[in-house]
Design a protein around this motif. Sequence first.
Motif, PDB file in Angstrom:
ATOM      1  N   ASN A  32       0.844  -1.210   0.000  1.00 50.15           N
ATOM      2  CA  ASN A  32       0.000   0.000   0.000  1.00 50.15           C
ATOM      3  C   ASN A  32       0.873   1.251   0.000  1.00 50.15           C
ATOM      4  O   ASN A  32       0.622   2.196  -0.756  1.00 50.15           O
ATOM      5  N   ALA A  82       1.195   4.107  -2.773  1.00 49.56           N
ATOM      6  CA  ALA A  82       0.843   5.497  -2.456  1.00 49.56           C
ATOM      7  C   ALA A  82       1.952   6.459  -2.849  1.00 49.56           C
ATOM      8  O   ALA A  82       1.699   7.581  -3.279  1.00 49.56           O
ATOM      9  N   ASP A 141       5.578   6.282   5.485  1.00 46.43           N
ATOM     10  CA  ASP A 141       5.977   6.529   4.086  1.00 46.43           C
ATOM     11  C   ASP A 141       5.957   8.015   3.775  1.00 46.43           C
ATOM     12  O   ASP A 141       5.399   8.811   4.537  1.00 46.43           O
ATOM     13  N   GLY A 173      -0.194  10.714   2.087  1.00 44.76           N
ATOM     14  CA  GLY A 173      -0.949  10.546   3.350  1.00 44.76           C
ATOM     15  C   GLY A 173      -2.362  10.079   3.067  1.00 44.76           C
ATOM     16  O   GLY A 173      -2.810  10.049   1.910  1.00 44.76           O
ATOM     17  N   PHE A 174      -3.075   9.725   4.127  1.00 47.51           N
ATOM     18  CA  PHE A 174      -4.467   9.269   3.962  1.00 47.51           C
ATOM     19  C   PHE A 174      -5.346  10.472   3.649  1.00 47.51           C
ATOM     20  O   PHE A 174      -5.230  11.508   4.303  1.00 47.51           O
ATOM     21  N   PHE A 228     -13.573  -0.746  -0.011  1.00 47.51           N
ATOM     22  CA  PHE A 228     -13.347   0.676  -0.266  1.00 47.51           C
ATOM     23  C   PHE A 228     -11.927   0.851  -0.832  1.00 47.51           C
ATOM     24  O   PHE A 228     -10.944   0.437  -0.224  1.00 47.51           O
ATOM     25  N   THR A 229     -11.870   1.455  -2.021  1.00 47.60           N
ATOM     26  CA  THR A 229     -10.564   1.678  -2.647  1.00 47.60           C
ATOM     27  C   THR A 229     -10.581   2.987  -3.428  1.00 47.60           C
ATOM     28  O   THR A 229     -11.631   3.432  -3.891  1.00 47.60           O
ATOM     29  N   THR A 230      -9.410   3.606  -3.528  1.00 45.50           N
ATOM     30  CA  THR A 230      -9.294   4.813  -4.364  1.00 45.50           C
ATOM     31  C   THR A 230      -8.461   4.497  -5.615  1.00 45.50           C
ATOM     32  O   THR A 230      -8.152   5.384  -6.397  1.00 45.50           O
ATOM     33  N   LYS A 231      -8.107   3.203  -5.711  1.00 41.48           N
ATOM     34  CA  LYS A 231      -7.260   2.802  -6.857  1.00 41.48           C
ATOM     35  C   LYS A 231      -8.113   2.159  -7.951  1.00 41.48           C
ATOM     36  O   LYS A 231      -9.113   1.505  -7.645  1.00 41.48           O
ATOM     37  N   GLY A 246      -7.600  -1.538  -7.488  1.00 41.04           N
ATOM     38  CA  GLY A 246      -7.617  -1.980  -6.076  1.00 41.04           C
ATOM     39  C   GLY A 246      -8.827  -2.851  -5.782  1.00 41.04           C
ATOM     40  O   GLY A 246      -9.849  -2.778  -6.469  1.00 41.04           O
ATOM     41  N   THR A 247      -8.707  -3.690  -4.758  1.00 41.48           N
ATOM     42  CA  THR A 247      -9.849  -4.523  -4.347  1.00 41.48           C
ATOM     43  C   THR A 247     -10.541  -3.923  -3.116  1.00 41.48           C
ATOM     44  O   THR A 247     -11.665  -4.287  -2.790  1.00 41.48           O
ATOM     45  N   GLY A 248      -9.820  -3.059  -2.415  1.00 41.94           N
ATOM     46  CA  GLY A 248     -10.385  -2.469  -1.190  1.00 41.94           C
ATOM     47  C   GLY A 248     -10.428  -3.473  -0.057  1.00 41.94           C
ATOM     48  O   GLY A 248     -11.153  -3.294   0.927  1.00 41.94           O
ATOM     49  N   GLY A 290      -7.286  -4.922   1.117  1.00 41.78           N
ATOM     50  CA  GLY A 290      -5.943  -5.015   1.709  1.00 41.78           C
ATOM     51  C   GLY A 290      -5.944  -4.676   3.200  1.00 41.78           C
ATOM     52  O   GLY A 290      -5.563  -5.499   4.040  1.00 41.78           O
ATOM     53  N   LEU A 291      -6.400  -3.476   3.538  1.00 40.20           N
ATOM     54  CA  LEU A 291      -6.387  -3.052   4.953  1.00 40.20           C
ATOM     55  C   LEU A 291      -7.421  -3.806   5.806  1.00 40.20           C
ATOM     56  O   LEU A 291      -7.113  -4.170   6.934  1.00 40.20           O
ATOM     57  N   PRO A 292      -8.654  -4.088   5.291  1.00 40.49           N
ATOM     58  CA  PRO A 292      -9.570  -4.916   6.098  1.00 40.49           C
ATOM     59  C   PRO A 292      -8.954  -6.271   6.453  1.00 40.49           C
ATOM     60  O   PRO A 292      -9.156  -6.768   7.571  1.00 40.49           O
TER      61      PRO A 292
HETATM   62  P1  ADP Z   1      -6.624  -1.179  -1.907  1.00 35.17           P
HETATM   63  O1  ADP Z   1      -5.167  -1.130  -1.669  1.00 35.17           O
HETATM   64  O2  ADP Z   1      -7.041  -2.315  -2.752  1.00 35.17           O
HETATM   65  O3  ADP Z   1      -7.193   0.112  -2.382  1.00 35.17           O
HETATM   66  P2  ADP Z   1      -6.764  -1.177   0.905  1.00 35.17           P
HETATM   67  O4  ADP Z   1      -7.822  -1.595   1.832  1.00 35.17           O
HETATM   68  O5  ADP Z   1      -5.448  -1.766   1.097  1.00 35.17           O
HETATM   69  O6  ADP Z   1      -7.337  -1.441  -0.521  1.00 35.17           O
HETATM   70  O7  ADP Z   1      -6.624   0.383   0.971  1.00 35.17           O
HETATM   71  C1  ADP Z   1      -7.789   1.186   0.960  1.00 35.17           C
HETATM   72  C2  ADP Z   1      -7.420   2.603   0.632  1.00 35.17           C
HETATM   73  O8  ADP Z   1      -6.614   3.158   1.657  1.00 35.17           O
HETATM   74  C3  ADP Z   1      -6.560   2.727  -0.605  1.00 35.17           C
HETATM   75  O9  ADP Z   1      -7.321   2.712  -1.785  1.00 35.17           O
HETATM   76  C4  ADP Z   1      -5.877   4.072  -0.359  1.00 35.17           C
HETATM   77  O10 ADP Z   1      -6.692   5.133  -0.784  1.00 35.17           O
HETATM   78  C5  ADP Z   1      -5.762   4.150   1.146  1.00 35.17           C
HETATM   79  N1  ADP Z   1      -4.380   3.850   1.586  1.00 35.17           N
HETATM   80  C6  ADP Z   1      -3.899   2.674   2.026  1.00 35.17           C
HETATM   81  N2  ADP Z   1      -2.614   2.790   2.390  1.00 35.17           N
HETATM   82  C7  ADP Z   1      -2.254   4.073   2.176  1.00 35.17           C
HETATM   83  C8  ADP Z   1      -1.031   4.832   2.353  1.00 35.17           C
HETATM   84  N3  ADP Z   1       0.093   4.261   2.817  1.00 35.17           N
HETATM   85  N4  ADP Z   1      -1.051   6.144   2.027  1.00 35.17           N
HETATM   86  C9  ADP Z   1      -2.183   6.725   1.574  1.00 35.17           C
HETATM   87  N5  ADP Z   1      -3.360   6.073   1.370  1.00 35.17           N
HETATM   88  C10 ADP Z   1      -3.384   4.758   1.661  1.00 35.17           C
END
Ligand code: ADP
Length: 491
Positions: free
Chosen positions: A400, A404, A428, A432-433, A446-449, A452-454, A456-458
């Motif tokens: 991630n 980013a 990093d 930033g978020f 939830f993803t901004t990519k 992305g699958t949204g 990763g973090l869950p």
């Molecule tokens: P994905 O990576 O598939 O989008 P994640 O659940 O891993 O799904 O991440 C969700 C969202 O969190 C990302 O789409 C991104 O917008 C934000 N994000 C995650 N890690 C970072 C980071 N290190 N810096 C900024 N935004 C991040």
Amino acid sequence: MAEKMTPGRDTVLSLGVARFLSWASLLFILLSSLAISVTISNSAQKTILRKQQEFAQQFAENLNHQIYQRYTVPRYLGVRGITLFNFPIGEGNRNNLLLSANRLEPLDQIVQTTVHNLQVTSLKIYNYHTETIYSLSTTTESDKETASSIARVRATNKPEFKLESAIPFWKALFTIHLPQRSFIMRAIYPMSTENRLISYENEGSELDILEFSEDITEEYRAIIGFQWIIIATTMVSSAILFILLLLLIRKAEKMLRERLAEQQRLERELNQHEKLAGMGRVVSSIAHEIRNPLGIIRSSAELLLRRIPPGDVTYSLLSAIHDESKRLSQTVTDFLDYARPRTPSLTPVDLCVLIEQARVFLQSAFKERDVAFEIHCPGNMTVAGDKDLLYRAIYNIITNALQAMGSSGTLQVDVFKKDGHVILEFTDSGPGFDPAVKDRILDPFFTTKDDGTGLGLPIVQSIITSHNGALELENVPGGARVRVTLNALEN
Ligand code: ADP
């Protein structure tokens, strides 16, 4: 399927019971305080009446004695012409009688000096045969009741004391200026108690009954004042208790309402989760079913790509099939990892080793993007954890950060121990978020990519939670920081 909850009815019921109990106890306190105040003031009233009676008795004895010594005996001796020396009496008495016989004091004078300064409002002395012979009051008439009392006292030779009130006590309680003579103590006293020498019937003494009234309104004023003090104290303490109880009831009601609302919300959520879980189970089985064919498609495309020269039209089609099937396969794997989380099998895991493994694995990706990877891990950062799952979490956080930061930057990993925990900080130098979506970042899907699958973090959160750890996301000057806290394994 979870059993359906019925929190609303139970809570409302206990709320009603609490309110009823509170009001009932308030009523009980009020009634018991009132009863106590009535009892106390009644006993005070009785005590004062007893004291007044004792006082009236003493006064009657004293007056009777004075009349006997200074009036009856001298008069008797004078009328009969009896020689004092014939009486077989002591020397002291003889002298007294002699003195009295010589000085016949008027009855009025004796009464006035004895009554002097006392609250006696009327006084009558009755003759055995005739009517009233002496009266301090304006009237010499006796009412029927008094006349029968006099007859009774004559017959029994026992004094009688009676309280006469011009106003009922409860009315007096609410009268601001209680008039004089509102409460009278009437005493009827047999004078024969002093008759040692002369028999009234045989010797013809004139005086036999002493009747007097004493104004005890002043004493009643004191009782009423005392009663009001008790009532006021009771009222004030009841009011304080009432307010306290009211506040308690309000607070309890507020708490119960909040709990009810919270329970209803949880119930709604539970229903929603149940629905989602059902759907999740269906989708998981579908995902599981498509994972194998997807793997076959991807490996077949890979195989064909090796055989076809890169310039061929089929090559680009095959490589699109390969990339998409790979991405879809990753999504399916992520989804299954999230939807069916594995129970961690715990062994001692050194987190420094896992980070190093991730660094080696992602080395080329870092190089490609020109991102520096700094690790500060002093070693022996051991936790009890599932090696594969923790690696997965670390890998997701690092990829991630890498994504980013884009084309250049630095990812710094600090691992240290604090208060029995091992803390991993991934900082990093990316953007930033995004504050606008920060609250939703941990929501599944939830993803901004674009790719992305949204999940990763869950997945990271689910792994860390299954290790009783904590995941925190924050922005720091110049980038983002992900903090993972796990329980340290003490050696
Ligand atoms: P994905 O990576 O598939 O989008 P994640 O659940 O891993 O799904 O991440 C969700 C969202 O969190 C990302 O789409 C991104 O917008 C934000 N994000 C995650 N890690 C970072 C980071 N290190 N810096 C900024 N935004 C991040």
